[in-house]
Design an enzyme around this catalytic site. Structure first.
Site, PDB file in Angstrom:
ATOM      1  N   SER A 111      -7.718   9.614   2.720  1.00 31.27           N
ATOM      2  CA  SER A 111      -7.842  10.733   3.653  1.00 31.27           C
ATOM      3  C   SER A 111      -6.928  10.552   4.857  1.00 31.27           C
ATOM      4  O   SER A 111      -6.745  11.479   5.651  1.00 31.27           O
ATOM      5  CB  SER A 111      -9.293  10.854   4.130  1.00 31.27           C
ATOM      6  OG  SER A 111      -9.660   9.718   4.909  1.00 31.27           O
TER       7      SER A 111
ATOM      8  N   ARG B 183       0.840  -1.196   0.000  1.00 28.99           N
ATOM      9  CA  ARG B 183       0.000   0.000   0.000  1.00 28.99           C
ATOM     10  C   ARG B 183       0.879   1.252   0.000  1.00 28.99           C
ATOM     11  O   ARG B 183       1.843   1.345   0.760  1.00 28.99           O
ATOM     12  CB  ARG B 183      -0.953  -0.016   1.203  1.00 28.99           C
ATOM     13  CG  ARG B 183      -1.968  -1.144   1.121  1.00 28.99           C
ATOM     14  CD  ARG B 183      -2.847  -1.241   2.332  1.00 28.99           C
ATOM     15  NE  ARG B 183      -3.787  -0.135   2.415  1.00 28.99           N
ATOM     16  CZ  ARG B 183      -4.732  -0.043   3.356  1.00 28.99           C
ATOM     17  NH1 ARG B 183      -4.835  -0.985   4.276  1.00 28.99           N
ATOM     18  NH2 ARG B 183      -5.547   0.981   3.382  1.00 28.99           N
TER      19      ARG B 183
ATOM     20  N   ASP C 160     -16.035   1.642   3.477  1.00 32.99           N
ATOM     21  CA  ASP C 160     -15.766   0.334   4.072  1.00 32.99           C
ATOM     22  C   ASP C 160     -17.008  -0.553   4.139  1.00 32.99           C
ATOM     23  O   ASP C 160     -16.897  -1.744   4.452  1.00 32.99           O
ATOM     24  CB  ASP C 160     -15.172   0.498   5.474  1.00 32.99           C
ATOM     25  CG  ASP C 160     -13.703   0.892   5.429  1.00 32.99           C
ATOM     26  OD1 ASP C 160     -13.075   0.733   4.366  1.00 32.99           O
ATOM     27  OD2 ASP C 160     -13.186   1.367   6.454  1.00 32.99           O
TER      28      ASP C 160
END
Length: 449
Positions: A183, A136, A329
């Site tokens: 974010s 990531r 999510d």
């Protein structure tokens, strides 16, 4: 094939989820990991003793606890049931020697700790999940920390783990941060900025994904005594120097993304006697309100009474068109639910799902299609053609090391004719360790294979 009842999922295990028409009960929703993360960091940065009631417990929580201790705080449970946690904060992270923090597979924990790690002389962040969190990106956040005076090195130009930061002597000024991928970069800087010692101004470029999480950050910082000036669009910020975090007590609400999996599991059942009642879901929560609105749009049978949400099964569901960024999510389980709704559903503005624990667009759709669902992945969307009659199932599906995919596939299993066998089930521990055991208590057939 040998089968037995499940209590906890372990590495290498497979679980068979049987088709189920009726589920019933009052499951205990896990505490919000987003609030736990933010309140615990605020407590770590406050000089003195804070108290957190109902903190989330999961693999992500353990990574967070390790990180806060590495920053210098002391954590202690008040009771054997782990209902309350005492934190002796440090005011400002400090360490005399180089520090190493294993952040597990917790992306949000990593990003928020990266910012605070820049206050230490030297810290290295590692992971034991190189194929998940290890892939990531963190490049934009590391570039912003360099602009504030930190030295940052990573395993790749995209900012993959392991990452080493040499900081301690930061300066203020005006910096930019991209909000296109996450974010969490912005939230990390907002936690760090009050402790730098000089005014910091932040400009968000490329738009801002997942704004509800930023508003949660701002709310928690305000409760902790930190004043942050910002515009209505959440793109411009000014943080004055000389601020201090205040020690206090926090109460963690229930976790809406975890609740979404339970609500979807009930909504997908055929028996109108199916009913789940979930408590400790805070009214007015931005993600929660978006989730409930989406379920109502699908014509699910919902009732809200204060902090309690009740849902019944046996309803004919309808497809929806949904901007998924507000409840990112929750999207995997809503996609799973839409697989059994009448008509077409479109979930759009969800490109950030590519950069989660798995590729939650392509990986999810691949496994749903394997189960018999009609889904089409796109760069920024998932299109679902509902099959209210159910799907065949009877196959092995892979959770791709991702707790959200495992929850979505469990929902699909309930409306499959032959059930589904899930692999990688141990990764459910990232957010909801007892999810499969909870399903079993509610009436679902869950067996170790």
């Amino acid at each position: 094939m040998q089968e037995e009842s499940v209590q906890t999922a372990i590495a290498g295990q497979k679980l068979y989820i049987s088709p189920t028409d009726l589920i019933y009960g009052q499951p205990e929703v896990p505490s919000s990991k987003y609030h736990t993360l933010r309140y615990l960091l605020a407590s770590t940065l406050a000089a003195g003793e804070s108290r957190i009631v109902f903190p989330a417990e999961s693999d992500d929580s353990e990574a967070l606890f390790r990180g806060c201790r590495a920053l210098g705080s002391h954590l202690e449970w008040e009771d054997e049931q782990h209902r309350a946690l005492r934190i002796i904060g440090v005011g400002r992270p400090q360490a005399k020697e180089a520090v190493t923090i294993n952040v597990g597979n917790a992306g949000a924990v990593l990003r928020l700790l990266l910012g605070l790690g820049a206050l230490l002389p030297e810290v290295t962040f590692t992971t034991d999940h190189p194929q998940s969190l290890g892939k990531r990106p963190n490049r934009e956040l590391l570039e912003a920390l360099k602009a504030l005076g930190a030295q940052c090195s990573a395993a790749s130009s995209e900012g993959y783990l392991p990452i080493t930061i040499k900081g301690g002597k930061l300066h203020g000024g005006r910096i930019g941060i991209s909000g296109a991928r996450s974010s969490q970069y912005l939230s990390s800087l907002l936690y760090l900025a009050p402790l730098i010692g000089e005014r910091v101004e932040i400009e968000v470029v490329d738009g801002l994904k997942s704004q509800p999480f930023v508003r949660t950050t701002l709310q928690v910082l305000q409760e902790a005594g930190i004043e942050i000036q910002h515009d209505e669009a959440l793109l411009h910020y000014r943080i004055e120097a000389g601020q201090q975090y205040r020690a206090r007590e926090y109460v963690i609400p229930g976790d809406y993304p975890s609740a979404a999996a339970l609500l979807a599991a009930c909504a997908v059942t055929n028996d109108p006697s199916s009913e789940l009642s979930l408590s400790r879901l805070r009214p007015g929560d931005e993600i929660g309100e978006a989730l409930l609105a989406a379920l109502r749009a699908m014509d699910a049978a919902l009732q809200v009474d204060g902090e309690t949400v009740t849902i019944r099964g046996g309803r004919r569901l309808h497809g929806i068109e949904l901007d998924g960024d507000q409840l990112i999510d929750c999207i995997p389980v809503l996609v799973a639910l839409a697989c059994f709704a009448e008509g077409k559903s479109i979930f759009y503005n969800i490109e950030s799902l590519h950069y989660k624990e798995s590729d939650r667009i392509n990986d999810l759709c691949a496994e749903l299609r394997r189960a018999g669902c009609a889904v089409l992945p796109q760069q920024d969307a998932i299109i679902v053609h509902g099959r209210p009659q159910g799907v065949e199932g009877g196959v092995l599906v892979d959770g791709h090391n991702d707790h959200r995919l495992l929850m979505a596939l469990a929902v699909v299993a309930l409306r499959s004719q032959r059930g589904l066998t899930l692999t990688g089930v141990e990764h459910i521990a990232k957010s909801y360790p007892h999810f499969f055991a909870e399903l079993e208590r509610l009436g679902v057939g869950v067996k170790k294979v």
